[in-house]
Scaffold this active site. Structure first.
Site, PDB file in Angstrom:
ATOM      1  N   CYS A 103      81.144  65.570   1.291  1.00 35.82           N
ATOM      2  CA  CYS A 103      80.868  64.851   2.548  1.00 35.82           C
ATOM      3  C   CYS A 103      79.944  65.673   3.439  1.00 35.82           C
ATOM      4  CB  CYS A 103      82.184  64.571   3.275  1.00 35.82           C
ATOM      5  SG  CYS A 103      81.972  64.049   4.987  1.00 35.82           S
TER       6      CYS A 103
ATOM      7  N   CYS B  85      81.994  66.908   6.794  1.00 32.37           N
ATOM      8  CA  CYS B  85      83.170  67.772   6.807  1.00 32.37           C
ATOM      9  C   CYS B  85      82.800  69.196   7.259  1.00 32.37           C
ATOM     10  CB  CYS B  85      83.810  67.815   5.408  1.00 32.37           C
ATOM     11  SG  CYS B  85      84.950  66.441   5.082  1.00 32.37           S
TER      12      CYS B  85
ATOM     13  N   HIS C  82      88.688  64.380   7.169  1.00 35.19           N
ATOM     14  CA  HIS C  82      87.912  63.346   6.482  1.00 35.19           C
ATOM     15  C   HIS C  82      88.708  62.049   6.307  1.00 35.19           C
ATOM     16  CE1 HIS C  82      84.646  62.063   3.768  1.00 35.19           C
ATOM     17  NE2 HIS C  82      85.571  61.586   2.956  1.00 35.19           N
TER      18      HIS C  82
ATOM     19  N   ASN D 121      79.725  52.710  14.060  1.00 33.61           N
ATOM     20  CA  ASN D 121      79.790  51.711  12.991  1.00 33.61           C
ATOM     21  C   ASN D 121      80.939  52.132  12.096  1.00 33.61           C
ATOM     22  OD1 ASN D 121      77.455  50.268  13.768  1.00 33.61           O
ATOM     23  ND2 ASN D 121      76.137  51.722  12.695  1.00 33.61           N
TER      24      ASN D 121
ATOM     25  N   SER E 116      77.693  54.621   6.175  1.00 33.98           N
ATOM     26  CA  SER E 116      77.482  55.162   4.840  1.00 33.98           C
ATOM     27  C   SER E 116      78.379  56.355   4.553  1.00 33.98           C
ATOM     28  CB  SER E 116      76.011  55.537   4.655  1.00 33.98           C
ATOM     29  OG  SER E 116      75.566  56.370   5.697  1.00 33.98           O
TER      30      SER E 116
ATOM     31  N   HIS F 186      83.826  59.510   6.801  1.00 32.37           N
ATOM     32  CA  HIS F 186      84.289  60.542   7.733  1.00 32.37           C
ATOM     33  C   HIS F 186      84.186  59.969   9.152  1.00 32.37           C
ATOM     34  CE1 HIS F 186      85.028  64.949   8.418  1.00 32.37           C
ATOM     35  NE2 HIS F 186      84.865  64.475   9.644  1.00 32.37           N
TER      36      HIS F 186
ATOM     37  N   HIS G  27      83.172  59.126  12.495  1.00 30.06           N
ATOM     38  CA  HIS G  27      82.050  59.581  13.326  1.00 30.06           C
ATOM     39  C   HIS G  27      81.391  58.416  14.042  1.00 30.06           C
ATOM     40  CE1 HIS G  27      79.756  58.051   9.887  1.00 30.06           C
ATOM     41  NE2 HIS G  27      78.664  58.114  10.631  1.00 30.06           N
TER      42      HIS G  27
ATOM     43  N   GLN H 231      77.712  57.581  16.790  1.00 30.32           N
ATOM     44  CA  GLN H 231      76.336  57.989  17.016  1.00 30.32           C
ATOM     45  C   GLN H 231      75.952  57.803  18.477  1.00 30.32           C
ATOM     46  OE1 GLN H 231      73.184  56.863  14.299  1.00 30.32           O
ATOM     47  NE2 GLN H 231      74.646  55.777  13.004  1.00 30.32           N
TER      48      GLN H 231
ATOM     49  N   HIS I 298      78.845  50.286  27.105  1.00 35.17           N
ATOM     50  CA  HIS I 298      77.733  49.814  27.922  1.00 35.17           C
ATOM     51  C   HIS I 298      77.936  50.340  29.331  1.00 35.17           C
ATOM     52  CE1 HIS I 298      75.898  46.189  25.534  1.00 35.17           C
ATOM     53  NE2 HIS I 298      75.322  47.327  25.248  1.00 35.17           N
TER      54      HIS I 298
END
Ligand SMILES: O=P(O)(O)O[C@H]1O[C@H](CO)[C@@H](O)[C@H](O)[C@H]1O
Ligand SMILES: O=P(O)(O)O[C@H]1O[C@H](CO)[C@@H](O)[C@H](O)[C@H]1O
Lengths: 350, 350
Positions: free
Chosen positions: B52, B55, B115, B155, B163, B166, B168, B170, B283
């Site tokens: 990963c 990780c 993970h 996401n 994709s 783990h 996370h 953004q 927002h």
């Protein structure tokens, strides 16, 4: 620092047709992909499937029996999202909770009796039959006083929520004008009032000079990857003559529309050698009885695939919360689509 | 003809927050589904995955080595869609081809070194660490003169283009304000100028009286299925106090935000007993140095699933060409989410 170069540097493009923006990140096409893999639809199907609710002679879920149709066939959607007999009514609480009843009609259009075909595998005269049916439906639905917009579209492929591979499209016709054509009306009207010509006529003029986004053309239609394309291989099919809707097309223009759809969808299938998924639909003037000289007939193709038959573009977090984003430039996509043959991969070498 | 009943009859609802419409077809929930089936993400993962790229201690694609982080970890996205050093520039041909260079930053935030976890499986104090990091990032990025909007999002799940499982999220931060917050600014500003209160404060007031769309609440936050929800189980998490962004939250409010996120995402996982996919994001006001008293901090959750772990809602033909459409009412979805326990299904009975 180097000068701004739209083939290299992140930038935003303005969609002149609907007034919105798209973020373009050309440098990002090299991103490795470890996420979801799509499963392409099966390439081989029988010409007739006894379990298909769209094949000729079969019985549908609600007990209706399809006729033994030989070219196209249209009927009211058995599970329509819009219904004609909706009682009128509105809700309004302080402008914050606002709703209004919506009436309309949902129709299903079978493109062919053949279960195993799709538009790119049909002949131009057979696609012309579909165009003729669209015209008849637009005339009949548009003439109803409580129908002010007729949305003709196709969802092709399981990836686009299509639940039956039998070649078919839909029509949702309703009292109000939906958001997308409403936005396009605003943009086209502003342009027409300022210039006395349709926005798309002038846009086509520019694209015909540059030719870097043109995919294909015939005497009456152009297909291009619009400057503001959101989906990786999105295209815009535009009538050369600024007509407002398909009922105004001459017989030659209807043939030319069938020809353009056929050639475009063949190129699409040839891109990754699969039956290429997309949602596509006509945008034309509202059927509100007004002339709408600002409206210019066109058709959008929104295909989800990005780099192969199994890797799609996801319109997710940033796109849902911010605005659409793409990784390859429209110019790159147009060049790619232009480079493909107009003979379907299944018949190549036969 | 019966009177209009929004639990039965097709209707349109107005999204007071962004000014757009959604078509609601309550009667359509009985539609059979024969289309694409989704594959839920694997439910069991190792606490540490040597392959990963998120990780602790692992080497990423570009050769960087992750620190042995113990709570959260943030770094510049190795494949960012936005880059800081983009040269300025514009294109404008007759208002029809318009583009402008866009600069910005992409960041990746690991929520946990583990993970095998997701937000609903983390403790409230651990989620609070994520909230604190969001605050720090918003402060640092927002202080840059050429960053005018900071989009924080997640996401979750392969279905949402994620994709790497783990846990996370953004951040995409950029020079211009993207379309969605720009639309919300227009709507919120108009309301604030007319009423002297934020749109969401008054909207919360109505929802608290009715309670039919409320999912959960704590002292400082409310979660509801908004009246205008597009996605089947879409929710809106709103601060009770009309703050403009997360930097204004008190320590107690930050804890309450972590609590609301945890309880909501547990209910989501319990809906179909899977790790529930969604895209979600905050927002808040643009970081353009203005006060923006009209802005009211909130978080959107957009989950794609419709009736089971394997059947999603497709936003395709009609939705792309017309406007969003939904088959179950927001009130039905809220009642369903309200009925679920706030103990995660994986720990039930343990
Ligand atoms: O950045 P990631 O996780 O590689 O990519 C994911 O999120 C992005 C932001 O919503 C999208 O543009 C991508 O289509 C999606 O796959
Ligand atoms: O009408 P269908 O083919 O059953 O359904 C499909 O197209 C509709 C119109 O775009 C969408 O609302 C549905 O989500 C999709 O699955």
């Amino acid at each position: 620092m180097a000068a701004f170069d739209s083939t290299e540097h992140p930038h935003r493009r303005f969609n002149a047709l609907n007034g919105e923006w798209v973020l373009v990140s050309p440098h990002r096409s090299k991103r490795p992909w470890q996420g979801q893999q799509e499963t392409p639809d099966a390439d081989q199907r029988p010409a007739y499937d006894p379990g298909c609710y769209l094949c000729p002679g079969n019985t549908r879920a609600n007990g209706s029996v399809n006729p033994a149709y030989a070219s196209t066939f249209v009927f009211d959607n058995d599970f329509a999202a819009l219904l004609p007999d909706t009682p009128a009514g509105t809700i309004d609480e302080g402008g914050l909770l606002r709703a209004e009843a919506e009436s309309g009609v949902g129709r299903v259009i079978c493109f062919s009796p053949r279960h195993d075909l799709t538009l790119p595998e049909m002949s131009t005269p057979d696609i012309r039959q579909v165009v003729d049916l669209w015209v008849d439906e637009l005339k009949a639905l548009g003439a109803q006083p409580d129908i002010n917009y007729v949305q003709i579209f196709e969802n092709k492929g399981q990836m686009m929520g299509c639940s039956n591979p039998h070649p078919h499209g839909q029509i949702w016709a309703q009292r109000t004008v939906p958001s997308e054509p409403a936005k396009e009306t605003v943009q086209q009207l502003a342009y027409y009032q300022q210039h006395g010509r349709t926005l798309l006529a002038d846009y086509l003029g520019i694209e015909l000079q540059k030719r870097e986004r043109v995919v294909l053309e015939n005497e009456h239609f152009m297909v291009l990857v619009p400057f503001w394309a959101v989906w990786p291989f999105e295209t815009l099919l535009v009538a050369r003559r600024p007509v407002q809707d398909i009922t105004q097309l001459t017989p030659e223009e209807r043939d030319a529309l069938a020809d353009a759809i056929r050639r475009l969808t063949i190129r699409y299938d040839n891109l990754f050698n699969i039956s290429f998924p997309y949602s596509a639909g006509l945008h034309q003037r509202p059927t509100d009885g007004q002339e709408h000289p600002e409206w210019h007939l066109h058709m959008h193709f929104y295909p989800p695939l990005l780099r192969s038959a199994t890797v799609r573009k996801f319109m997710v977090g940033y796109e849902m919360l911010g605005n659409p984003q793409r990784d390859i430039t429209p110019e790159f996509s147009a060049a790619k689509l232009r480079s493909l043959p107009e003979v379907h991969y299944k018949t190549l070498g036969q």
